[in-house]
Design a protein around this motif. Structure first.
Motif, PDB file in Angstrom:
ATOM      1  N   ILE A  88      -4.517  -1.921   5.103  1.00  0.00           N
ATOM      2  CA  ILE A  88      -4.259  -0.481   5.070  1.00  0.00           C
ATOM      3  C   ILE A  88      -3.631  -0.015   6.386  1.00  0.00           C
ATOM      4  N   SER A 127     -11.426   4.968   7.392  1.00  0.00           N
ATOM      5  CA  SER A 127     -11.662   4.377   6.076  1.00  0.00           C
ATOM      6  C   SER A 127     -12.126   2.934   6.208  1.00  0.00           C
ATOM      7  N   VAL A 144      -8.897  -5.097   7.031  1.00  0.00           N
ATOM      8  CA  VAL A 144      -8.349  -3.737   7.067  1.00  0.00           C
ATOM      9  C   VAL A 144      -6.885  -3.726   7.485  1.00  0.00           C
ATOM     10  N   GLY A 182      -9.551   8.955  -0.527  1.00  0.00           N
ATOM     11  CA  GLY A 182      -8.425   9.713   0.009  1.00  0.00           C
ATOM     12  C   GLY A 182      -8.004  10.856  -0.889  1.00  0.00           C
ATOM     13  N   ALA A 235      -6.764   5.716   8.321  1.00  0.00           N
ATOM     14  CA  ALA A 235      -6.994   4.326   7.927  1.00  0.00           C
ATOM     15  C   ALA A 235      -8.150   3.703   8.704  1.00  0.00           C
ATOM     16  N   SER A 247       0.809  -1.222   0.000  1.00  0.00           N
ATOM     17  CA  SER A 247       0.000   0.000   0.000  1.00  0.00           C
ATOM     18  C   SER A 247       0.838   1.267   0.000  1.00  0.00           C
ATOM     19  N   TYR A 303     -10.071   3.825   1.113  1.00  0.00           N
ATOM     20  CA  TYR A 303      -8.880   4.450   1.713  1.00  0.00           C
ATOM     21  C   TYR A 303      -8.128   5.295   0.696  1.00  0.00           C
ATOM     22  N   LYS A 354      -1.192  10.468   1.669  1.00  0.00           N
ATOM     23  CA  LYS A 354      -1.305   9.980   3.046  1.00  0.00           C
ATOM     24  C   LYS A 354       0.058  10.077   3.738  1.00  0.00           C
TER      25      LYS A 354
END
Ligand SMILES: Nc1ncnc2c1ncn2[C@@H]1O[C@H](COP(=O)(O)OP(=O)(O)OP(=O)(O)O)[C@@H](O)[C@H]1O
Ligand SMILES: [Mg+2]
Lengths: 246, 492
Positions: free
Chosen positions: B441, B365, B438, B355, B362, B95, B351, B104
């Motif tokens: 992320i 999201s 998740v 974003g 995170a 990621s 995300y 980010k």
């Protein structure tokens, strides 16, 4: 002359191609008890449901207390439904609520009556139908006769001007029919305007002011019980009576 | 260097690049404000995937978990030279570049090598470290294997998609190459003799050998170009000023040989403190954090998913009118779409995709994505539940003067919910387990935490066993509680 409380003018209702009600024009005066009888599938339930707009008429009009229901907006229809209590063949009690809660729900949520007042009124009504000792029971624990009496009390809790009954005793064991009919008779004696679909000829004879015979989408005869049972005018009615009175 | 490039992530990257190209104004040296922006906010956010000692990993320092390693030291130097504070953000390796492009993070330092493919999407600094590869073997086999050519009719393991994996395939013959996603798993396979060697980077190999007496390292003798073994710092494409500033620091690091002289030994020390106590109890805080986040995600997602589900169900059941038909169509399309795409893609999309418009953390999201997903399923349960309530109930309520809204709220929905309570309960239990998605992320829920513990302790199985038990305790407790309420609702 008193003004009629319900006036039905050229009412017709079809489900697709099935013309269930063809052309009905009748009226109900305040305090009158009307018994609607007729062969199965003749449209009696449909007619009754058109009176409080549970079913939307295809054409014609239904006037309640001088207002034509078919032209009103949803909000006003909801308000007028408060004034027409309805009792169903299958009781339709709310199974997840106690007897007391069943009766209190609509007065509290629709009329905004507070809990204490609603509870007090519910107990009064339960006394009226002889069930005050079952206030905290759930519907599943009641017999059919008891459940139907609760349903009547629930409808009365909105202080309706008219009560509509759709075969209130047809789903009951024979020994329970009497207790429900007694409650209805008492209601009639108190002056309640009632439209009752039933096969209980005894009730029709002793309580009804008028008998409407309904078949093939029309009210074929509208007469006093004495005249109707003693001397039916149409062949359709004679035929029907000979079958059920045997 | 680490080069796991799952096709899917490449696609997301391409998509995001496309978006960025459309929305961002092309920067050049004259107008580039990237450096002044960073200096203005006073922080430099570094993205890294802390499962790769000694480059970056989590260590417990004075009872607190912290991301350390030579890459963090590099990041600290760059930040210091710019006169700003370094903030380290952890997420999965795959990621990282997407996070960079969507803003980010400001830079990525994660043992990443500047391949031509990556150069298309991001800008790299000069190389700050030139590594190499070793093969880790069981110490008992030390006499048998000398280099990559000793594994004829044997199996070598490597991280799937890594340079090492591809080169092992290309540069050996008669050797089976087995790919796995995590180095911890590979070491475990090695120790249980499923494979005979693990190809990995020299510093990593040294760390593993130093911390596990059963292991030894041999040279790999692969033919490799410099760019395949070098590590660079990545910045968003076009941030010329930032790259130039970072290059000054990187050049100093190279000149003074800081990585070998200072950073690696310091990282090694953390590794020691880290592996002194590899008992799972030592990591109870890490697991507790995992449970905490798993529960937060699950409870929030169930709550919002339920609300979304009710709205969708009602929209799907609306009759008549152009507006109602429109909503019905939309809700149906939504439910079909969500049910027809993987939750993982949805999490990534929220995300990284959202974003671009709003910068969501995170955790938020993750909760949004799972709520949106769960809502689609819950909508179907609720629709079924509403349909299962007898029409007579509605008629009775309407005949009492109740509006359709009140009828739904006070009469139909309570009964529908009772009917579908077991399905909703199942959904809750499923979410406890599915919330693990998740972790991709970088939300520190149970799976993420267990991966951290695994790479910190070099123990492959124990953390898995721990979270298995923890998940079971969570789901079992939840199902007991749900049963209790189910019984309380039974009146008929
Ligand atoms: N919602 C509906 N959709 C389609 N057809 C319907 C609907 N409701 C009733 N009908 C049809 O209308 C006709 C009259 O039904 P209705 O229930 O009004 O008769 P009824 O006189 O009450 O009969 P019963 O004595 O059996 O209760 C029947 O043919 C029935 O199939
Ligand atoms: Mg009927």
């Amino acid at each position: 002359m008193t003004k009629p409380i319900i006036e039905v003018k050229n009412l017709a209702k079809s489900f697709g191609k099935n013309e269930v009600l063809k052309d009905i024009t009748e009226q109900v005066d305040p305090g009158q008890v009307i018994v609607v009888i007729g062969p199965s599938g003749g449209g009696k339930s449909t007619f009754l449901r058109c009176l409080n707009l549970l079913e939307t008429p295809t054409s014609g009009e239904v006037d309640f207390d001088g207002e034509n229901l078919t032209t009103l907006d949803t909000k006003r229809v909801n308000e007028l439904r408060e004034e027409m209590g309805m009792v169903f063949q299958g009781f339709n009690l709310f199974p997840n609520m106690t007897v007391l809660e069943n009766i209190k729900l609509a007065p509290m949520k629709v009329k905004g009556i507070d809990d204490a007042a609603a509870t007090k009124r519910a107990h009064e009504l339960l006394k009226q139908v002889n069930l005050d000792d079952h206030a905290d029971a759930f519907p599943s624990s009641l017999s059919g006769g008891q459940a139907q009496r609760v349903a009547i009390a629930r409808a009365l809790a909105m202080d309706p001007k008219v009560m509509l009954f759709d075969e209130p005793t047809s789903a009951l064991d024979p020994e329970m029919v009497g207790e429900v009919l007694n409650v209805m008779q008492e209601l009639a004696n108190q002056g309640m305007t009632m439209v009752v679909v039933t096969h209980e000829m005894g009730f029709a004879k002793s309580v009804a002011d008028r008998v409407w015979f309904m078949a093939d989408g029309y009210i074929q005869e509208n007469n006093t019980p004495e005249a109707f049972f003693g001397n039916p005018q149409t062949e359709r009615a004679q035929d029907f009576l000979s079958k059920i009175l045997m | 260097m680490k080069k796991r490039l799952v096709l899917f992530f490449a696609l997301v990257l391409a998509l995001v690049t496309g978006f960025t190209a459309m929305t961002a104004t092309t920067a050049n040296a004259a107008t580039d404000t990237s450096l002044s922006k960073v200096q203005k906010k006073g922080t430099l956010v570094m993205g890294t995937s802390p499962d790769y000692p000694p480059y970056e990993f989590q260590a417990t320092v004075h009872g607190k978990t912290k991301i350390v390693g030579m890459d963090v030291a590099v990041g600290e130097k760059i930040a210091k030279d710019m006169g700003v504070k370094l903030v380290v953000k952890s997420m999965s390796f795959d990621s990282l570049l997407v996070a960079l492009q969507t803003g980010k993070v400001d830079m990525v330092i994660s043992g990443m090598n500047p391949t031509p493919a990556r150069r298309k999407n991001v800008d790299f600094t000069h190389t700050y470290y030139q590594g190499g590869y070793s093969i880790v073997i069981n110490k008992s086999d030390k006499g048998i294997y000398k280099n990559k050519d000793s594994f004829v009719n044997k199996t070598i393991g490597a991280q799937t998609g890594s340079t090492m994996y591809n080169e092992s395939k290309k540069q050996t013959s008669g050797t089976t190459v087995k790919g796995m996603t995590s180095v911890s798993d590979l070491i475990l396979a090695l120790q249980s003799h499923k494979i005979q060697g693990v190809a990995m980077e020299k510093p990593s190999a040294q760390a593993y050998v130093a911390n596990n007496k059963e292991l030894a390292a041999i040279p790999s003798d692969f033919n490799l170009s410099a760019s395949d073994t070098s590590a660079s710092v990545a910045f968003k494409k076009g941030s010329t000023a930032l790259v130039a500033a970072a290059n000054k620091s990187v050049d100093q690091i190279k000149k003074q040989n800081l990585v070998n002289k200072t950073y690696l030994p310091a990282a090694g020390k953390y590794l020691k403190t880290n592996t002194v106590n590899t008992s799972m109890f030592h990591y109870w805080k890490a697991f507790l954090t995992g449970i905490e986040y798993t529960l937060i995600i699950t409870v929030c997602s169930v709550f919002f998913g339920f609300i979304i589900g009710v709205i969708l169900a009602l929209a799907r059941m609306g009759q008549g009118g152009a507006i109602k038909t429109g909503f019905r169509w939309l809700a149906t399309a939504y439910v079909e779409f969500i049910r027809g795409t993987p939750m993982m893609v949805q999490v990534m999309f929220v995300y990284f995709g959202l974003g671009l418009i709003v910068n969501l953390p995170a955790l938020t999201s993750g909760i949004i994505a799972i709520s949106l997903n769960s809502g689609a399923y819950v909508a179907e349960y609720i629709r079924g539940g509403i349909n299962s309530v007898d029409d007579g109930q509605t008629e009775a309520a309407r005949s009492l003067g109740m509006s359709s809204g009140k009828t739904m709220r006070f009469v139909v929905l309570p009964q529908a919910l009772k009917n579908i309570w077991p399905s909703l309960g199942n959904e809750f239990i499923t979410l406890i387990k599915d919330s693990s998605i998740v972790s991709i992320i970088g939300v520190s829920e149970l799976i993420f935490q267990s991966n951290i513990v695994r790479s910190d302790t070099y123990r492959g199985v124990a953390p898995i066993a721990v979270i298995m038990v923890l998940y079971f305790i969570l789901t079992f407790t939840a199902s007991r509680i749900l049963n209790y309420f189910e019984r309380r609702m039974q009146h008929d």
